[in-house]
Design a protein around this motif. Sequence first.
Motif, short mmCIF file in Angstrom:
data_model
loop_
_atom_site.label_atom_id
_atom_site.label_comp_id
_atom_site.label_asym_id
_atom_site.label_seq_id
_atom_site.Cartn_x
_atom_site.Cartn_y
_atom_site.Cartn_z
N SER A 109 0.53 -6.62 2.35
CA SER A 109 0.47 -5.28 1.74
C SER A 109 0.72 -4.12 2.71
O SER A 109 1.24 -3.09 2.28
CB SER A 109 -0.87 -5.09 1.01
OG SER A 109 -1.95 -5.29 1.88
N ARG B 58 4.21 0.32 4.80
CA ARG B 58 3.51 1.48 5.38
C ARG B 58 3.51 1.42 6.90
O ARG B 58 3.78 2.42 7.58
CB ARG B 58 2.08 1.56 4.85
CG ARG B 58 1.32 2.78 5.37
CD ARG B 58 -0.08 2.87 4.78
NE ARG B 58 -0.04 3.03 3.34
CZ ARG B 58 0.18 4.20 2.73
NH1 ARG B 58 0.38 5.29 3.45
NH2 ARG B 58 0.18 4.27 1.42
N THR C 195 0.82 -1.21 0.00
CA THR C 195 0.00 0.00 0.00
C THR C 195 0.86 1.26 0.00
O THR C 195 0.39 2.33 -0.40
CB THR C 195 -0.94 0.02 1.22
OG1 THR C 195 -0.16 -0.08 2.42
CG2 THR C 195 -1.93 -1.13 1.15
N THR D 141 3.83 2.89 -1.87
CA THR D 141 4.34 2.60 -3.21
C THR D 141 5.63 3.33 -3.59
O THR D 141 6.19 3.07 -4.65
CB THR D 141 3.27 2.96 -4.25
OG1 THR D 141 2.95 4.35 -4.15
CG2 THR D 141 2.00 2.12 -4.03
#
Length: 255
Positions: A98, A102, A30, A32
Motif C-alpha cells: 500500500s 506514496r 494509500t 489514491t
Amino acid sequence: MRNPTVSLICPTYNQADTIGLTVRSILRQTFTDFELIVVSDGAGEETDRAMLMFSDARIKYKILDHGNDFGIGALNYGMELAQGDYLTFISSDNLYFSPFLRTLLETIDETGADFSFGDFLAYEKETGLWIEFERPPHLSGQFALEHLAVGYTIGICFLFTRDIFEAVKPYIVSPHADYDMAARMAIAGAAFHHVPAVLGVNAIHEKQLSVTSRSQKDETKTRLMVVEHLIKIGHPGAKEFKEKAERMKKLTKGG
C-alpha cells in the motif's frame, strides 16, 4: 476533468489467475490520485471476466491483439494513453504494498529526482520460496550510473517523471526493456534515488526465467551502451567495465 497525478500501465497476457490480485493491491494504495491502465495483449476472455469484476473509475481496460513482442506494444500503447505527470508500469502477476506509490512519489518530490525506486520481495511460484531481493554490496546504497554497466538491479517498484520518459521514449521490444529504458534515462541525465523500503512482491516462474535466459544478448547490448557513455564522459572505471562487457558479449555470441 483534472488529470491524475500518477499513471500506472499494466500490460497483461494469459494471467487471469493473478491479475485480480495485482489490481486489488493497486486499489489499496494509500496514495489514491492515480489511473490504472490495464492493456490486454490478446489475453482472452478469462482476463476480460477478471477485469469486469472491477468498477473503480480509475481503471481503464483496453484490448489489443497479441503482439508477440513481450508485451512491449501493449506497454507503449498504455503509455501513450497515460495522463499523469508521473509514470510507471507494473506486471500483472506482481503485488504492490500500500505505500508503494506514496513512498516513491514523495521521494521524487523531496529529492528532485526524475526516477525513484525501492526494494521488493521475490516469490518463486514453483518452490514456494520467499526471499528479499538484495543488491550486491558494490551496487547497494544510492544509485550511480556505473551500476547500469554491471546490470539491471532496479527491480519492480519504480516511478519516473513524464518529462524524462518523453525525452527517451518509447520502450524497445526486448525482455530487458526496463533495463534499456533505465539506461537511456540515466544517459539522458536523469537523477535516480533509491528508497530502502520493501514495496512489492515479484512473482518468479519458470517461463519468465526461460525467456530472460535466452535474451542475454539484449542485456549485453544495453550494458555496452552504458559503458560507451562512461567512456565518453571520462569515467575512471570505464575501461574495466568495457573489458567485462566484451567478455560477456563473447560468452553470449550466437546465444
